[in-house]
Design a protein around this motif. Structure first.
Motif, PDB file in Angstrom:
ATOM      1  N   ASP A  71      13.882  88.812  -7.013  1.00 13.18           N
ATOM      2  CA  ASP A  71      13.473  87.408  -6.913  1.00 13.18           C
ATOM      3  C   ASP A  71      12.921  87.156  -5.515  1.00 13.18           C
ATOM      4  O   ASP A  71      11.757  87.366  -5.258  1.00 13.18           O
ATOM      5  CB  ASP A  71      14.650  86.484  -7.232  1.00 13.18           C
ATOM      6  N   ALA A  72      13.771  86.709  -4.614  1.00 14.81           N
ATOM      7  CA  ALA A  72      13.395  86.500  -3.214  1.00 14.81           C
ATOM      8  C   ALA A  72      14.204  87.493  -2.388  1.00 14.81           C
ATOM      9  O   ALA A  72      15.341  87.814  -2.742  1.00 14.81           O
ATOM     10  CB  ALA A  72      13.709  85.075  -2.781  1.00 14.81           C
ATOM     11  N   PRO A  73      13.653  87.982  -1.284  1.00 19.67           N
ATOM     12  CA  PRO A  73      14.395  88.982  -0.516  1.00 19.67           C
ATOM     13  C   PRO A  73      15.600  88.446   0.241  1.00 19.67           C
ATOM     14  O   PRO A  73      16.481  89.212   0.610  1.00 19.67           O
ATOM     15  CB  PRO A  73      13.349  89.533   0.456  1.00 19.67           C
ATOM     16  N   PHE A  74      15.662  87.136   0.456  1.00 23.35           N
ATOM     17  CA  PHE A  74      16.759  86.559   1.231  1.00 23.35           C
ATOM     18  C   PHE A  74      17.404  85.415   0.451  1.00 23.35           C
ATOM     19  O   PHE A  74      16.811  84.849  -0.462  1.00 23.35           O
ATOM     20  CB  PHE A  74      16.253  86.025   2.569  1.00 23.35           C
ATOM     21  N   ILE A  75      18.599  85.042   0.890  1.00 19.27           N
ATOM     22  CA  ILE A  75      19.316  83.881   0.357  1.00 19.27           C
ATOM     23  C   ILE A  75      19.628  82.966   1.535  1.00 19.27           C
ATOM     24  O   ILE A  75      20.156  83.424   2.556  1.00 19.27           O
ATOM     25  CB  ILE A  75      20.646  84.297  -0.329  1.00 19.27           C
ATOM     26  N   ALA A  76      19.287  81.692   1.423  1.00 11.88           N
ATOM     27  CA  ALA A  76      19.686  80.703   2.431  1.00 11.88           C
ATOM     28  C   ALA A  76      21.108  80.278   2.065  1.00 11.88           C
ATOM     29  O   ALA A  76      21.331  79.679   1.010  1.00 11.88           O
ATOM     30  CB  ALA A  76      18.737  79.511   2.431  1.00 11.88           C
ATOM     31  N   VAL A  77      22.061  80.625   2.926  1.00 11.00           N
ATOM     32  CA  VAL A  77      23.475  80.457   2.599  1.00 11.00           C
ATOM     33  C   VAL A  77      24.124  79.250   3.266  1.00 11.00           C
ATOM     34  O   VAL A  77      25.262  78.909   2.953  1.00 11.00           O
ATOM     35  CB  VAL A  77      24.288  81.730   2.940  1.00 11.00           C
ATOM     36  N   ASP A  78      23.385  78.594   4.174  1.00 13.47           N
ATOM     37  CA  ASP A  78      23.938  77.419   4.853  1.00 13.47           C
ATOM     38  C   ASP A  78      22.796  76.635   5.477  1.00 13.47           C
ATOM     39  O   ASP A  78      21.702  77.177   5.684  1.00 13.47           O
ATOM     40  CB  ASP A  78      24.928  77.834   5.938  1.00 13.47           C
ATOM     41  N   ALA A  79      23.058  75.369   5.764  1.00 10.19           N
ATOM     42  CA  ALA A  79      22.061  74.527   6.432  1.00 10.19           C
ATOM     43  C   ALA A  79      22.777  73.481   7.274  1.00 10.19           C
ATOM     44  O   ALA A  79      23.784  72.912   6.859  1.00 10.19           O
ATOM     45  CB  ALA A  79      21.163  73.841   5.410  1.00 10.19           C
ATOM     46  N   GLN A  80      22.243  73.270   8.465  1.00  8.54           N
ATOM     47  CA  GLN A  80      22.669  72.173   9.324  1.00  8.54           C
ATOM     48  C   GLN A  80      21.654  71.060   9.078  1.00  8.54           C
ATOM     49  O   GLN A  80      20.466  71.239   9.342  1.00  8.54           O
ATOM     50  CB  GLN A  80      22.674  72.592  10.791  1.00  8.54           C
ATOM     51  N   ILE A  81      22.129  69.939   8.568  1.00 10.52           N
ATOM     52  CA  ILE A  81      21.236  68.859   8.152  1.00 10.52           C
ATOM     53  C   ILE A  81      21.345  67.712   9.138  1.00 10.52           C
ATOM     54  O   ILE A  81      22.424  67.151   9.338  1.00 10.52           O
ATOM     55  CB  ILE A  81      21.579  68.382   6.720  1.00 10.52           C
ATOM     56  N   GLY A  82      20.221  67.398   9.772  1.00  9.73           N
ATOM     57  CA  GLY A  82      20.137  66.292  10.717  1.00  9.73           C
ATOM     58  C   GLY A  82      18.693  65.828  10.746  1.00  9.73           C
ATOM     59  O   GLY A  82      18.045  65.753   9.703  1.00  9.73           O
ATOM     60  N   GLU A  83      18.174  65.528  11.941  1.00 11.71           N
ATOM     61  CA  GLU A  83      16.751  65.165  12.038  1.00 11.71           C
ATOM     62  C   GLU A  83      15.866  66.315  11.611  1.00 11.71           C
ATOM     63  O   GLU A  83      14.751  66.119  11.147  1.00 11.71           O
ATOM     64  CB  GLU A  83      16.416  64.723  13.463  1.00 11.71           C
ATOM     65  N   THR A  84      16.353  67.524  11.820  1.00 13.30           N
ATOM     66  CA  THR A  84      15.710  68.713  11.266  1.00 13.30           C
ATOM     67  C   THR A  84      16.760  69.428  10.423  1.00 13.30           C
ATOM     68  O   THR A  84      17.965  69.159  10.537  1.00 13.30           O
ATOM     69  CB  THR A  84      15.199  69.676  12.357  1.00 13.30           C
TER      70      THR A  84
ATOM     71  N   THR B 140      20.476  79.047   7.627  1.00 14.70           N
ATOM     72  CA  THR B 140      20.927  80.391   7.975  1.00 14.70           C
ATOM     73  C   THR B 140      20.823  81.232   6.715  1.00 14.70           C
ATOM     74  O   THR B 140      21.250  80.796   5.635  1.00 14.70           O
ATOM     75  CB  THR B 140      22.386  80.383   8.476  1.00 14.70           C
ATOM     76  N   THR B 141      20.247  82.431   6.860  1.00 14.07           N
ATOM     77  CA  THR B 141      20.107  83.309   5.689  1.00 14.07           C
ATOM     78  C   THR B 141      21.230  84.342   5.651  1.00 14.07           C
ATOM     79  O   THR B 141      21.970  84.511   6.629  1.00 14.07           O
ATOM     80  CB  THR B 141      18.754  84.052   5.704  1.00 14.07           C
ATOM     81  N   ASN B 142      21.304  85.033   4.550  1.00 14.75           N
ATOM     82  CA  ASN B 142      22.316  86.078   4.368  1.00 14.75           C
ATOM     83  C   ASN B 142      22.128  87.262   5.311  1.00 14.75           C
ATOM     84  O   ASN B 142      23.036  88.070   5.468  1.00 14.75           O
ATOM     85  CB  ASN B 142      22.318  86.568   2.914  1.00 14.75           C
ATOM     86  N   VAL B 143      20.974  87.369   5.961  1.00 19.90           N
ATOM     87  CA  VAL B 143      20.764  88.455   6.929  1.00 19.90           C
ATOM     88  C   VAL B 143      20.806  87.940   8.367  1.00 19.90           C
ATOM     89  O   VAL B 143      20.452  88.655   9.299  1.00 19.90           O
ATOM     90  CB  VAL B 143      19.449  89.223   6.657  1.00 19.90           C
ATOM     91  N   GLY B 144      21.240  86.673   8.554  1.00 15.98           N
ATOM     92  CA  GLY B 144      21.438  86.142   9.894  1.00 15.98           C
ATOM     93  C   GLY B 144      20.251  85.447  10.521  1.00 15.98           C
ATOM     94  O   GLY B 144      20.334  85.023  11.669  1.00 15.98           O
ATOM     95  N   ASP B 145      19.137  85.314   9.798  1.00 15.28           N
ATOM     96  CA  ASP B 145      17.998  84.573  10.332  1.00 15.28           C
ATOM     97  C   ASP B 145      18.331  83.087  10.368  1.00 15.28           C
ATOM     98  O   ASP B 145      19.022  82.578   9.479  1.00 15.28           O
ATOM     99  CB  ASP B 145      16.752  84.750   9.454  1.00 15.28           C
TER     100      ASP B 145
END
Length: 181
Positions: free
Chosen positions: A93-106, A110-115
């Motif tokens: 499918d996609a090579p990465f998974i976004a596993v978390d997000a800090q939600i604010g003005e932006t 964070t992806t499963n590989v640390g990006d």
């Protein structure tokens, strides 16, 4: 893609070694590398983000991070590249998974590989699929996308607001991202 390669460098250990050498100077510039195609490697990134080599999950997270750093997409095909070779791999499918997000003005993912990726004009949030089965993605870099995991998507949906047209979505980096397919 061609058959398996016999090149001594074209194995997981050789590629990891090349990635480690390249990453000592910062992120490898894979977008500048155009080495010859050396064949396919028996490597696959499954839909849940798990990396497999020869049918076995790669258990060392650092090894997965190294491979992710030399991942390149050309059209619908995915490759691991070094300055001297390019080998094909499978991505379900996609090579990465976004596993978390800090939600604010932006919104910083964070992806499963640390990006870490800040959503904005160069890093779009895109909803694919249907109204009944939405599939949210984040553009990570150079045509590489991350599927946004369910818990993170629910948090994004909870933070959504409507735009002037009444569409529900999120603002980040001066860009509005609709959360409707």
């Amino acid at each position: 893609m061609g058959g398996k390669t016999d090149n001594a460098v074209s194995n997981a250990a050789g590629l990891a070694d090349a990635a480690m050498r390249a990453s000592k100077k910062g992120p490898p510039p894979v977008h500048l590398w155009n080495p010859p195609f050396c064949g396919d490697l028996d490597m696959e990134i499954r839909a849940d983000g798990t990396w497999f080599y020869q049918g076995t999950p790669i258990g060392r997270h650092r090894m997965v991070q190294l491979f992710a750093s030399i991942l390149k997409r050309e059209g619908d095909a995915y490759f691991l590249v070094t300055p001297v070779e390019k080998v094909g791999i499978r991505v379900v499918d996609a090579p990465f998974i976004a596993v978390d997000a800090q939600i604010g003005e932006t919104i910083t993912f964070t992806t499963n590989v640390g990006d870490t990726v800040v959503a904005g004009p160069d890093h779009a949030i895109e909803l694919r699929g249907t109204v009944d089965q939405p599939r949210p993605y984040l553009h990570v870099r150079r045509g590489l996308w991350a599927l946004i995991d369910r818990k993170t998507f629910y948090r994004l949906a909870d933070a959504a607001t409507s735009d002037a047209d009444g569409r529900m979505g999120l603002q980040s980096g001066g860009t509005f991202f609709p959360l409707e397919p």
